[in-house]
Design a protein around this motif. Structure first.
Motif, short mmCIF file in Angstrom:
data_model
loop_
_atom_site.label_atom_id
_atom_site.label_comp_id
_atom_site.label_asym_id
_atom_site.label_seq_id
_atom_site.Cartn_x
_atom_site.Cartn_y
_atom_site.Cartn_z
N ASP A 19 40.56 11.55 42.99
CA ASP A 19 40.85 12.57 42.30
C ASP A 19 40.86 12.25 40.52
O ASP A 19 40.30 12.86 39.76
CB ASP A 19 41.73 13.42 42.69
N LEU A 20 41.63 11.19 40.52
CA LEU A 20 41.93 10.66 39.13
C LEU A 20 40.59 10.13 38.47
O LEU A 20 40.20 10.45 37.43
CB LEU A 20 42.90 9.31 39.06
N VAL A 22 37.67 11.41 39.07
CA VAL A 22 36.76 12.49 38.64
C VAL A 22 37.47 13.25 37.59
O VAL A 22 36.72 13.70 36.89
CB VAL A 22 36.75 13.46 40.10
N ARG A 23 38.89 13.35 37.50
CA ARG A 23 39.23 13.96 36.35
C ARG A 23 38.96 13.23 35.10
O ARG A 23 38.68 13.93 34.05
CB ARG A 23 40.75 14.46 36.45
N ALA A 24 39.14 11.84 35.30
CA ALA A 24 39.11 11.24 33.90
C ALA A 24 37.64 11.11 33.49
O ALA A 24 37.19 11.08 32.22
CB ALA A 24 39.30 9.36 34.12
N LYS A 25 36.46 11.21 34.23
CA LYS A 25 35.26 11.36 34.04
C LYS A 25 34.93 12.73 33.37
O LYS A 25 34.47 12.58 31.98
CB LYS A 25 34.42 11.10 35.19
N ALA A 26 35.50 13.92 33.86
CA ALA A 26 35.35 14.98 33.32
C ALA A 26 36.04 15.17 32.04
O ALA A 26 35.54 15.90 30.97
CB ALA A 26 35.97 16.01 34.13
N GLU A 27 36.92 14.59 31.78
CA GLU A 27 37.88 14.45 30.28
C GLU A 27 37.42 13.46 29.28
O GLU A 27 37.77 13.40 28.47
CB GLU A 27 39.45 14.26 30.69
N GLU A 34 44.66 3.98 32.38
CA GLU A 34 45.66 4.70 33.37
C GLU A 34 46.56 3.44 33.77
O GLU A 34 46.32 2.64 33.94
CB GLU A 34 44.71 5.15 34.49
#
Length: 107
Positions: A19-20, A22-27, A34
């Motif tokens: 999940d981290l 996916v979120r890092a890629k989206a942001e 991290e």
């Protein structure tokens, strides 16, 4: 015993790590920055987040250190990891501020 010391030293990324990612890629964030377990970076350990580490009373969170060459690869065995730790330890005399170094074999 032989199986333990000769198998690759790696575990899977868990749901929190994924999940981290996916979120890092989206942001548009880099995962390397991290913060993870024990102060490591995402590209240095698996798992990164404590939610993906099995918690056993009396023990610290488990994690697998990755090779410190920037490849994000696992060590071939726990023996390879131990070798790398010992070689790193032997660089202490060359570090700034070290005035004395007295290696002691304790194993």
């Amino acid at each position: 015993w032989k199986d333990f010391v000769s198998k690759p030293w790696i575990g899977p990324r868990g749901p929190a790590d994924k999940d981290l990612m996916v979120r890092a890629k989206a942001e548009g964030r880099k995962l390397e920055v991290e913060g993870c377990l024990a102060g490591y970076r995402f590209d240095e350990v698996i798992p990164c987040l404590p939610e993906d580490s099995v918690d056993k009373e009396g023990y610290s969170s488990y994690m697998y250190e990755l090779m410190h060459d920037g490849s994000n690869r696992a060590y071939g065995s726990i023996i390879d990891l131990r070798r790398e730790k010992l070689l790193n330890f032997l660089t202490v005399p060359r570090m700034n501020g070290v005035r004395a170094f007295f290696p002691q074999r304790y194993e």
